[in-house]
Design a protein around this motif. Sequence first.
Motif, PDB file in Angstrom:
ATOM      1  N   ASP A 229       0.860  -1.176   0.000  1.00  0.00           N
ATOM      2  CA  ASP A 229       0.000   0.000   0.000  1.00  0.00           C
ATOM      3  C   ASP A 229       0.901   1.232   0.000  1.00  0.00           C
ATOM      4  OD1 ASP A 229      -1.693   2.101   0.479  1.00  0.00           O
ATOM      5  OD2 ASP A 229      -2.574   1.292   2.319  1.00  0.00           O
ATOM      6  N   GLY A 230       1.150   1.754  -1.199  1.00  0.00           N
ATOM      7  CA  GLY A 230       2.082   2.871  -1.347  1.00  0.00           C
ATOM      8  C   GLY A 230       1.401   4.219  -1.361  1.00  0.00           C
ATOM      9  N   ALA A 231       0.339   4.370  -0.575  1.00  0.00           N
ATOM     10  CA  ALA A 231      -0.423   5.624  -0.583  1.00  0.00           C
ATOM     11  C   ALA A 231       0.489   6.835  -0.457  1.00  0.00           C
ATOM     12  CB  ALA A 231      -1.456   5.610   0.545  1.00  0.00           C
ATOM     13  N   HIS A 232       1.380   6.805   0.521  1.00  0.00           N
ATOM     14  CA  HIS A 232       2.260   7.951   0.758  1.00  0.00           C
ATOM     15  C   HIS A 232       3.517   7.922  -0.098  1.00  0.00           C
ATOM     16  CE1 HIS A 232       0.768  10.452   4.143  1.00  0.00           C
ATOM     17  NE2 HIS A 232      -0.036   9.410   4.287  1.00  0.00           N
ATOM     18  N   GLN A 233       4.033   6.735  -0.370  1.00  0.00           N
ATOM     19  CA  GLN A 233       5.363   6.649  -0.977  1.00  0.00           C
ATOM     20  C   GLN A 233       5.341   6.572  -2.495  1.00  0.00           C
ATOM     21  OE1 GLN A 233       3.928   4.234   0.896  1.00  0.00           O
ATOM     22  NE2 GLN A 233       5.012   4.042   2.847  1.00  0.00           N
ATOM     23  N   LEU A 234       4.162   6.633  -3.113  1.00  0.00           N
ATOM     24  CA  LEU A 234       4.027   6.348  -4.543  1.00  0.00           C
ATOM     25  C   LEU A 234       4.961   7.197  -5.404  1.00  0.00           C
ATOM     26  CD1 LEU A 234       2.221   4.339  -6.097  1.00  0.00           C
ATOM     27  CD2 LEU A 234       0.720   6.256  -6.622  1.00  0.00           C
ATOM     28  N   GLY A 235       4.996   8.502  -5.159  1.00  0.00           N
ATOM     29  CA  GLY A 235       5.877   9.364  -5.939  1.00  0.00           C
ATOM     30  C   GLY A 235       7.342   9.054  -5.692  1.00  0.00           C
ATOM     31  N   LEU A 236       7.686   8.796  -4.435  1.00  0.00           N
ATOM     32  CA  LEU A 236       9.072   8.457  -4.107  1.00  0.00           C
ATOM     33  C   LEU A 236       9.492   7.183  -4.821  1.00  0.00           C
ATOM     34  CD1 LEU A 236       8.990   9.157  -0.252  1.00  0.00           C
ATOM     35  CD2 LEU A 236       9.766  10.693  -2.065  1.00  0.00           C
ATOM     36  N   ILE A 237       8.586   6.212  -4.914  1.00  0.00           N
ATOM     37  CA  ILE A 237       8.870   4.961  -5.624  1.00  0.00           C
ATOM     38  C   ILE A 237       9.074   5.239  -7.114  1.00  0.00           C
ATOM     39  CG2 ILE A 237       7.867   2.748  -6.323  1.00  0.00           C
ATOM     40  CD1 ILE A 237       6.474   2.787  -3.496  1.00  0.00           C
ATOM     41  N   GLY A 238       8.147   5.987  -7.711  1.00  0.00           N
ATOM     42  CA  GLY A 238       8.259   6.309  -9.133  1.00  0.00           C
ATOM     43  C   GLY A 238       9.503   7.117  -9.446  1.00  0.00           C
ATOM     44  N   GLY A 239       9.941   7.955  -8.491  1.00  0.00           N
ATOM     45  CA  GLY A 239      11.119   8.790  -8.695  1.00  0.00           C
ATOM     46  C   GLY A 239      12.417   8.135  -8.268  1.00  0.00           C
TER      47      GLY A 239
END
Length: 448
Positions: A229-239
């Motif tokens: 559940d990457g609700a918060h980390q989604l952008g950090l993961i993509g970046g």
Amino acid sequence: MDSTITTTNENCEVHDQKVLNWAKDIIENRSSQRLIQKEIIDAVDRNAIWRGQECLNLLAPEAPTSPIVRQLLASEVGTRAAEGHIGPTQRWFSGTKYIDEIESLCVELLKKVFKSNYADHRLVASMIGNMTVYASLTKPGDNILSISQPFGGHSSNRYDGPAGIRGLNIYDVPMDPVELVVDIDKFAKVARQVKPQLVTLGASMTLFPFPLKEISEIVDEWGGKIFFDGAHQLGLIGGGQFQDPLNEGACIMTGSAGKTFSGPQSGIIVWNDPEQTQSISDTIFPALAATHQVNRVAALAASAAEFLAFGKEYMEQIVANAKALAKALHERDITVLGSHKGFTETHQVILDVKRFGGGLEVAQKLEKANIITNKNLIPGDKPEDWDYPSGLRIGTIEITRLGMKEAEMDIIADYIVSVLEGRETVDSIRKRVIEFRSAYQKMHYCYD
């Protein structure tokens, strides 16, 4: 005598009755519906000036969208319905050829950002993504492990959210209260006893990566799966600034587009295994999404295009700012969680503010100074401390997109400490915050 107790709507209302009474008074006492509508517009404008121009927004779950994304959210296509999957034979309505273009661009952009084989764009909220996972990968009565709320777990993965609605047996992922990561030895013991169908990782309070590979090796013993559940980390993961869940053992990932990813409020779901595609797609449509706000889909696609152009640099600065702000607060004698291991690897900074009255009192005091944060449960709190927790959560997404860097984090830390320690009046600090914020009005890391 009739002993029946009559319960009024007021007694049953879950919302703040004072605020609802304010609205009732306007509706009942304005001379026309047009004036009532103007009150709505005025409230929106007041929020835009205060929150959008005069406050330091340090909420971890919020990000300002770019001008192009905001424009698309108000576009004509938002009035159009588009039930079904992409393609003329799979739609319920005709007239969707341009909508198919919008949606296919969105899907392919999401795949590219997250390096996944599959993506879906129709989730109007990330919690619906979590419901999709539980509906497609579990059945009622299955065991799952998820993180409890004092360690950052979210209600969507607990008994009061989609996991509970699905009828799952929910056990806690053991967490280390000092290291703020999964206690892998305790996890192995609990997991081998429970043999969960699904292990849900990812949390709304996340400072450090999860040991996905180690957990994957354990649950593989009985065919269990990992849901991230990457609700918060989604952008950090993509970046490329966090971990890569789909390549480290997770079979599926959901997330919110409105947090680090900095797109419109909505959900994203991505996965790699083709065998999961049919059940996930059938759960999304027709079970959980029909018409799915095509204006939001267009805005999401535009956000993904911007992210490919600016995301790496943007996410790097978000994390750098979080580390700098945490360090500055620590140096000013504020208790910052994770201080012995560099404070954070994400956009979040977590404070223990018990000695200042707790999370609620501190958040309300900071709000009066135009500094927006949120109360938060931290290790040592109990679930029943929800309203009055010990912690405060801070995020650096919005201040980063406004162009602030490490030097500005020292200034913000001074404002926060001045409020907490009462060095000057809240009104005086508020005026300084407004003056400081006036120099940061432009969105960065996006196209004009």
